[in-house]
Design an enzyme around this catalytic site. Structure first.
Site, short mmCIF file in Angstrom:
data_model
loop_
_atom_site.label_atom_id
_atom_site.label_comp_id
_atom_site.label_asym_id
_atom_site.label_seq_id
_atom_site.Cartn_x
_atom_site.Cartn_y
_atom_site.Cartn_z
N GLY A 277 3.83 15.33 36.35
CA GLY A 277 3.52 15.31 37.77
C GLY A 277 3.39 16.70 38.35
O GLY A 277 3.67 16.92 39.52
N ASN B 245 0.91 18.41 39.26
CA ASN B 245 -0.26 18.71 40.07
C ASN B 245 -0.01 18.65 41.56
O ASN B 245 -0.85 19.05 42.36
CB ASN B 245 -1.40 17.74 39.73
N THR B 246 1.17 18.17 41.98
CA THR B 246 1.42 17.99 43.40
C THR B 246 2.90 18.09 43.72
O THR B 246 3.75 18.00 42.82
CB THR B 246 0.87 16.62 43.86
N GLY B 247 3.23 18.28 45.00
CA GLY B 247 4.61 18.22 45.47
C GLY B 247 5.54 19.18 44.78
O GLY B 247 5.19 20.33 44.46
N ILE B 248 6.77 18.73 44.55
CA ILE B 248 7.76 19.61 43.94
C ILE B 248 7.42 19.96 42.50
O ILE B 248 7.80 21.02 42.00
CB ILE B 248 9.19 19.02 44.04
N GLY B 249 6.68 19.08 41.82
CA GLY B 249 6.25 19.40 40.46
C GLY B 249 5.32 20.60 40.44
O GLY B 249 5.46 21.50 39.61
N TYR C 180 13.76 1.19 43.02
CA TYR C 180 13.64 2.65 42.94
C TYR C 180 15.00 3.28 42.67
O TYR C 180 15.14 4.16 41.82
CB TYR C 180 13.06 3.21 44.24
N SER D 1 17.24 11.43 42.28
CA SER D 1 17.06 11.37 43.72
C SER D 1 18.37 10.95 44.36
O SER D 1 19.19 10.24 43.74
CB SER D 1 15.97 10.34 44.07
#
Length: 311
Positions: A23, A25-29, A179, A152
């Site tokens: 992951g 490509n976006t956000g915290i990654g 989740y 999380s």
């Protein structure tokens, strides 16, 4: 002694290290991958959408001319894709220093993966479990190698994992509880993996969570709430939400701080672990249940067909 105030400026040189960020490509990654690349790591963005991965890689390369960033297709909701991605990494990399198990889905309707697992558990836990198991022998002889798995604060949501109904076939489905179970599984996996690694390898397993970060997942979770909740949240949002680059700090500390010890869990230091600089935090009592960790491990091996080179 571990630093009390730790920022991205404290990330040591990562030259010579290979990091695989799911992951990425976006956000915290993305923010994690960007800092690792800036410090000299060879970074692989393991992503479901290759075009978006290439765009992210280009953004990193534009920011850091010497960045070494590659893109790898990985769909964690398909064990065949996980195996193909692991095979490519094994064929192209002599060793792997730092897999960061970051990608995931959040609060989805009741859906299943390609292999028939409940989507959140199958993607967030089983996909990363399988990927780690398929790559671990590439790490065991690498000095300072670490498996970093992103959990999380939501791991506290819902009751204990129902090992007899992981796919919610007989229980009334709750997207929030499902989740929470997947994020609880991330922690239980980390703790059990560390127990198996201890004394046998320099490799360690650690976990982190980003707190309340301004990402697509957090925005989606708020959008699913009633109107009154969204209105209230808008008022307190500045107290609970931080930029994605701040949310990446617990991951980066878990991945790079020389003082990190196996089995630790990093999160923001502020109120309710929502925002702030990273520190060691405690997870729920359920996450430390050794019998449950071992049962989860056995079930995960059975479901994925992946066994680890540490017992």
């Amino acid at each position: 002694m571990s630093r009390q105030r730790w920022t991205s400026d404290d990330v040591p040189s990562q030259h010579g290290r290979v990091a695989v960020v799911t992951g990425g490509n976006t956000g915290i990654g993305f923010e994690t991958a960007k800092v690792l690349a800036a410090r000299g790591a060879s970074v692989v963005l393991a992503v479901r959408d290759v075009d978006k991965g290439k765009q992210a890689a280009a953004r990193i390369a534009d920011a850091y001319a010497d960045a070494d960033v590659a893109v790898l297709h990985l769909d964690l909701a398909s064990l065949a894709s996980v195996r193909a991605a692991a095979a490519e990494l094994r064929d192209t990399r002599a060793g792997i220093d730092l897999p960061i198990n970051n990608a995931g889905v959040m609060y989805t309707p009741h859906m299943t993966t390609v292999d028939g697992f409940e989507l959140q558990f199958g993607t967030n836990h089983l996909g990363h479990f399988a990927l780690t198991g398929l790559l671990l022998d590439k790490m065991l002889r690498v000095p300072r190698s670490r498996v970093v798995t992103v959990s999380s604060a939501g791991h506290r949501q819902g009751g204990p994992i129902d090992f007899d109904d992981l796919d919610w076939k007989t229980s009334t489905y709750s997207r929030v509880a499902a989740y929470g179970h997947s994020k609880l599984a991330n922690l239980m996996f980390t703790y059990e993996l560390q127990r198996r690694l201890a004394g046998k390898s320099e490799t360690v397993a650690v976990a982190a969570h980003p707190g309340g970060s301004d990402t697509g997942g957090s925005r989606t979770s708020v959008s699913l709430q009633p109107v009154y909740f969204r209105a209230l949240f808008a008022l307190v949002r500045p107290l609970l939400i931080q930029p994605a680059e701040m949310g990446a700090l617990p991951l980066l500390r878990a991945a790079t701080d020389p003082d990190v010890q196996g089995g630790q869990y990093y999160g923001p230091a502020g109120f309710q672990e929502s925002k702030g600089l990273p520190k060691v935090v405690k997870s729920s009592a359920r996450s430390y249940d050794v019998a449950a960790q071992r049962r989860l491990w056995t079930i995960s091996e059975d479901l994925t067909g992946v066994t680890f080179p540490v017992r």
